[in-house]
Design a protein around this motif. Structure first.
Motif, PDB file in Angstrom:
ATOM      1  N   ARG A 190      47.278 -72.497 -20.359  1.00  0.00           N
ATOM      2  CA  ARG A 190      48.175 -72.895 -21.445  1.00  0.00           C
ATOM      3  C   ARG A 190      48.937 -71.650 -21.900  1.00  0.00           C
ATOM      4  O   ARG A 190      48.343 -70.696 -22.413  1.00  0.00           O
ATOM      5  CB  ARG A 190      47.391 -73.500 -22.604  1.00  0.00           C
ATOM      6  N   THR A 191      50.241 -71.670 -21.711  1.00  0.00           N
ATOM      7  CA  THR A 191      51.077 -70.504 -22.004  1.00  0.00           C
ATOM      8  C   THR A 191      51.719 -70.641 -23.381  1.00  0.00           C
ATOM      9  O   THR A 191      52.350 -71.656 -23.681  1.00  0.00           O
ATOM     10  CB  THR A 191      52.169 -70.338 -20.935  1.00  0.00           C
ATOM     11  N   VAL A 192      51.526 -69.633 -24.194  1.00  0.00           N
ATOM     12  CA  VAL A 192      52.137 -69.573 -25.527  1.00  0.00           C
ATOM     13  C   VAL A 192      52.916 -68.269 -25.634  1.00  0.00           C
ATOM     14  O   VAL A 192      52.849 -67.408 -24.749  1.00  0.00           O
ATOM     15  CB  VAL A 192      51.062 -69.648 -26.639  1.00  0.00           C
ATOM     16  N   ARG A 193      53.633 -68.124 -26.692  1.00  0.00           N
ATOM     17  CA  ARG A 193      54.437 -66.910 -26.896  1.00  0.00           C
ATOM     18  C   ARG A 193      53.716 -65.955 -27.831  1.00  0.00           C
ATOM     19  O   ARG A 193      53.233 -66.353 -28.887  1.00  0.00           O
ATOM     20  CB  ARG A 193      55.802 -67.262 -27.485  1.00  0.00           C
ATOM     21  N   ASP A 194      53.688 -64.701 -27.432  1.00  0.00           N
ATOM     22  CA  ASP A 194      53.234 -63.694 -28.386  1.00  0.00           C
ATOM     23  C   ASP A 194      54.391 -63.264 -29.273  1.00  0.00           C
ATOM     24  O   ASP A 194      54.222 -62.936 -30.439  1.00  0.00           O
ATOM     25  CB  ASP A 194      52.634 -62.489 -27.663  1.00  0.00           C
ATOM     26  N   ASN A 246      53.696 -62.254 -19.835  1.00  0.00           N
ATOM     27  CA  ASN A 246      52.715 -61.186 -19.920  1.00  0.00           C
ATOM     28  C   ASN A 246      51.664 -61.400 -18.833  1.00  0.00           C
ATOM     29  O   ASN A 246      51.260 -62.533 -18.554  1.00  0.00           O
ATOM     30  CB  ASN A 246      52.034 -61.154 -21.292  1.00  0.00           C
ATOM     31  N   ARG A 247      51.200 -60.328 -18.256  1.00  0.00           N
ATOM     32  CA  ARG A 247      50.252 -60.419 -17.157  1.00  0.00           C
ATOM     33  C   ARG A 247      48.921 -60.977 -17.633  1.00  0.00           C
ATOM     34  O   ARG A 247      48.372 -60.544 -18.642  1.00  0.00           O
ATOM     35  CB  ARG A 247      50.035 -59.037 -16.524  1.00  0.00           C
ATOM     36  N   LEU A 248      48.400 -61.941 -16.894  1.00  0.00           N
ATOM     37  CA  LEU A 248      47.088 -62.528 -17.164  1.00  0.00           C
ATOM     38  C   LEU A 248      46.198 -62.295 -15.950  1.00  0.00           C
ATOM     39  O   LEU A 248      46.589 -62.595 -14.817  1.00  0.00           O
ATOM     40  CB  LEU A 248      47.211 -64.031 -17.436  1.00  0.00           C
ATOM     41  N   SER A 249      45.011 -61.749 -16.177  1.00  0.00           N
ATOM     42  CA  SER A 249      44.046 -61.557 -15.093  1.00  0.00           C
ATOM     43  C   SER A 249      43.060 -62.720 -15.093  1.00  0.00           C
ATOM     44  O   SER A 249      42.387 -62.966 -16.096  1.00  0.00           O
ATOM     45  CB  SER A 249      43.294 -60.230 -15.262  1.00  0.00           C
ATOM     46  N   GLU A 287      39.728 -60.450  -9.399  1.00  0.00           N
ATOM     47  CA  GLU A 287      40.677 -60.855 -10.439  1.00  0.00           C
ATOM     48  C   GLU A 287      42.044 -61.091  -9.812  1.00  0.00           C
ATOM     49  O   GLU A 287      42.546 -60.260  -9.055  1.00  0.00           O
ATOM     50  CB  GLU A 287      40.770 -59.796 -11.541  1.00  0.00           C
ATOM     51  N   MET A 288      42.635 -62.252 -10.155  1.00  0.00           N
ATOM     52  CA  MET A 288      43.949 -62.616  -9.623  1.00  0.00           C
ATOM     53  C   MET A 288      44.986 -62.494 -10.734  1.00  0.00           C
ATOM     54  O   MET A 288      44.785 -63.012 -11.844  1.00  0.00           O
ATOM     55  CB  MET A 288      43.926 -64.042  -9.087  1.00  0.00           C
ATOM     56  N   PRO A 289      46.125 -61.821 -10.499  1.00  0.00           N
ATOM     57  CA  PRO A 289      47.151 -61.664 -11.536  1.00  0.00           C
ATOM     58  C   PRO A 289      48.080 -62.873 -11.603  1.00  0.00           C
ATOM     59  O   PRO A 289      48.411 -63.485 -10.578  1.00  0.00           O
ATOM     60  CB  PRO A 289      47.917 -60.422 -11.072  1.00  0.00           C
ATOM     61  N   TYR A 290      48.496 -63.205 -12.828  1.00  0.00           N
ATOM     62  CA  TYR A 290      49.434 -64.321 -13.026  1.00  0.00           C
ATOM     63  C   TYR A 290      50.417 -63.946 -14.129  1.00  0.00           C
ATOM     64  O   TYR A 290      50.024 -63.461 -15.190  1.00  0.00           O
ATOM     65  CB  TYR A 290      48.669 -65.592 -13.400  1.00  0.00           C
ATOM     66  N   PHE A 291      51.715 -64.168 -13.866  1.00  0.00           N
ATOM     67  CA  PHE A 291      52.770 -63.886 -14.836  1.00  0.00           C
ATOM     68  C   PHE A 291      53.454 -65.205 -15.198  1.00  0.00           C
ATOM     69  O   PHE A 291      54.325 -65.680 -14.462  1.00  0.00           O
ATOM     70  CB  PHE A 291      53.794 -62.907 -14.255  1.00  0.00           C
ATOM     71  N   PRO A 292      53.078 -65.837 -16.308  1.00  0.00           N
ATOM     72  CA  PRO A 292      53.687 -67.123 -16.678  1.00  0.00           C
ATOM     73  C   PRO A 292      55.151 -66.966 -17.050  1.00  0.00           C
ATOM     74  O   PRO A 292      55.521 -66.054 -17.791  1.00  0.00           O
ATOM     75  CB  PRO A 292      52.851 -67.580 -17.880  1.00  0.00           C
TER      76      PRO A 292
END
Length: 672
Positions: A270-274, A190-193, A234-239
């Motif tokens: 820290r990447t978790v699952r939705d 999921n996209r993180l800003s 804002e920088m986008p990140y897709f884990p």
């Protein structure tokens, strides 16, 4: 020398001597030359008295010591211009001290205070702590000179006058980064800003490029206009995987800026699952299949696609597909185009030979190697059906030669690795039931058996394969953990939940396979794998780019830590990364703004009765009276008491002239 009448009673001696001398010269009638002997012995008496009552006062003194305190924190040592300015000023003040015979002592301060020699060089430290200067003993005649950029914790009051010399030019320019949230949480895929603030001084109306990096890989880049002193972006990140990652934000260096060292900042994500996307395929209905299906449908974070009443290729319903409520099993779509959309594939008592060709399992093996996960649950249609299939080489167990089979009987089980996160508080639950259905399999050298039957046959086995994981449960009776009450909770639900979390790389379910010593720059750290398992190691600097270090086929290693940084350690058997931060926190995490703090330096000089000098005006400090005179010794003594031979000479001369005077007066005229 004290005056003769420093002792008042000496006047009582001097006055009669002077009166007698005048009387001899004026009133006595005799040959005038007879006055000479008497004048000599009277003078001798006076000189002898002076020998005892005249004092010499001697003092030995020197200039008070100048204490030079050199800032060796990272904000000074790691900036080239400041390091050169510091070296230049130390040479100048030492030369001046030699020319003026001025005692001088040089100390370096950062986290702690230490004696400093010109040959040492500044070592660097995390931060400036002026409080380290408070413990040094200073006298009133000494002077303190602080050489710094002003980036210290707080000002202090010293015991003597203090001057401050800055280490920067009048107009310093710099650009740096601040991250309002150094630790963030993201949902998988999921996209993180990520909010970033770029700050600057001296670069108005210019533009810079800001990049987001994972190691050396550029993830995103934007061009930012420096229209004000603080600009947000804002920088986008897709884990792409679970766990913790260290990202770095870097702004390009600009010509003329103070230093590029604060152009990088670190962010922990820290990447978790939705949601867990699970494909559940069951070979045939059973109590165990029902237990797992009920569990999966009741998990709020599970997106479930399930097939468990299947038509095989040999089934002939004697009717058209449009007339049937049971559609054909869509194996082609599931194991080709749709496979990458799932996180976990569950094969429960499933015999693939009844539905599709073995080459589809090659896609499943690649799915695991690329970061997916497979859960295999036993039964009479399960493990032994995969002998010689593309999945056989990735199984977390081995098939005994010519003995792969499903068997029934009475078996007891126990935990083999009770400390594993999956079994924490659950090891007892596998010991109570009497298990009756299993496959005859053996241990795989690349896998871990966390639960075993008493005869050594693996019960629960898991394996890391590439970037993914595969776990096998050698029984179709895991429902027994649910149907029997073993305490205040149902063991099946807890066990099944932990299995899914492990397969989806939840960091809390990752076994602590690595033991590490203390990470300190310039020292060797020891790392070892639990159980003595041989691994291939890769150590990579995560924050500041640096050389990658590799070790092959070792269960323990020693690594020399070159510089303060955050280091990523990877093992060949695990897809997870271990991050270690040196005790010396990488300096820019604390020193965001490297600009000189002139106001702070002026304040330190003011409260200590001194004066501030910029580096350009540093020569003016030598025009000041830097120290007073310090008396180190004082002696008061009779002016010639130490010349004992001279005192005896006075006495002999006195007696001789007295005898001569007596003889001459008796011979020529007795006159008293």
């Amino acid at each position: 020398m004290d005056g003769f009448f420093a002792n008042p009673w000496m006047g009582l001696v001097a006055i009669p001597f002077a009166t007698l001398l005048l009387w001899e010269l004026v009133k006595r009638r005799r040959p005038p030359w007879l006055i000479l002997p008497r004048l000599l012995w009277i003078s001798g008496c006076i000189l002898l008295a002076m020998n005892w009552y005249f004092n010499l006062s001697t003092e030995w003194s020197r200039s008070g010591t100048i204490y030079v305190f050199v800032d060796e924190s990272d904000s000074v040592v790691k900036v080239d211009s400041r390091r050169e300015y510091l070296k230049q000023f130390l040479e100048e003040i030492n030369t001046w001290a030699k020319e003026h015979s001025q005692p001088i002592q040089v100390f370096a301060f950062a986290e702690q205070l230490r004696s400093f020699a010109a040959t040492d060089g500044a070592r660097g430290g995390e931060a400036s702590r002026l409080s380290s200067l408070e413990g040094i003993s200073l006298d009133n005649e000494s002077t303190v000179v602080v050489v710094s950029d002003g980036n210290w914790d707080r000002n202090i009051r010293l015991k003597t006058r203090s001057f401050v010399v800055g280490l920067d030019e009048a107009e310093s320019k710099d650009v740096w980064i601040e991250t309002p949230q150094p630790v963030m949480t993201a949902f998988l895929k999921n996209r993180l800003s990520i909010p970033i603030e770029v700050l600057q001084k001296g670069f108005d109306s210019q533009s810079v490029r800001v990049g987001l990096y994972l190691g050396q890989e550029l993830l995103a880049e934007k061009k930012v206009g420096l229209e004000s002193e603080r600009v947000g972006v804002e920088m986008p990140y897709f884990p792409e995987k679970m766990g913790e990652q260290i990202l770095s934000v870097r702004v390009e260096g600009l010509e003329g800026e103070l230093s590029p060292l604060n152009n990088t900042s670190a962010i922990r994500v820290r990447t978790v699952r939705d949601k867990m996307r699970i494909l559940h395929i069951g070979g045939k209905p059973s109590v165990d299949l029902k237990a797992w299906r009920l569990f999966l449908t009741r998990q709020p974070d599970v997106d479930l696609v399930s097939f468990y009443i299947l038509r095989s290729l040999d089934d002939d319903p004697l009717a058209k597909n449009s007339e049937l409520s049971l559609i054909p099993f869509p194996y082609d779509e599931l194991f080709t185009t749709e496979l990458e959309k799932f996180d976990v594939v569950i094969l429960q008592n499933f015999n693939f030979n009844l539905y599709f060709q073995p080459f589809y399992l090659s896609n499943l093996a690649r799915f695991v190697e690329r970061g997916g996960a497979v859960l295999m649950i036993g039964g009479d249609q399960s493990f032994h059906r995969y002998v010689f299939s593309p999945l056989e080489g990735v199984m977390p167990f081995d098939f005994p030669p010519y003995m792969a089979r499903f068997e029934t009987g009475s078996y007891r089980a126990s935990a083999a690795i009770q400390q594993h996160p999956i079994l924490e508080g659950l090891a007892w639950a596998f010991e109570i039931p009497l298990w009756s259905r299993r496959h005859l399999i053996s241990k795989n050298k690349n896998s871990d058996d966390i639960v075993k039957y008493k005869d050594g046959v693996p019960f629960v086995s898991l394996r890391q394969l590439g970037q993914g994981r595969i776990l096998a449960i050698n029984s179709d009776e895991s429902w027994r953990l649910q149907m029997q009450e073993y305490g205040k909770f149902i063991p099946f639900n807890r066990f099944a939940r932990r299995v899914l979390r492990y397969l989806t790389f939840d960091p809390e379910m990752d076994p602590k396979n690595l033991t590490s010593g203390t990470w300190k720059s310039g020292e060797v750290v020891s790392l070892s794998v639990h159980g003595g398992k041989r691994e291939d190691w890769t150590i990579t600097p995560s924050l500041y780019p640096g050389a990658e270090t590799k070790f092959s086929g070792l269960s323990s290693i020693e690594f020399l830590i070159p510089t303060p940084n955050i280091y990523e350690v990877k093992l060949s058997s695990s897809a997870l990364s271990y991050f270690f931060e040196t005790e010396e926190t990488p300096w820019h995490l604390e020193w965001k703004n490297l600009l000189p703090q002139e106001d702070r330096m002026r304040e330190l000089a003011k409260i200590n009765r001194g004066e501030y000098f910029s580096f350009e005006d540093r020569q003016k400090i030598f025009e000041k009276k830097l120290s007073g005179k310090q008396i180190i010794s004082s002696v008061q003594s009779p002016w010639n008491r130490e010349a004992k031979g001279l005192s005896w000479l006075y006495l002999v001369a006195l007696i001789t002239t007295l005898c001569l005077d007596f003889f001459l007066r008796k011979r020529f005229q007795w006159d008293l």
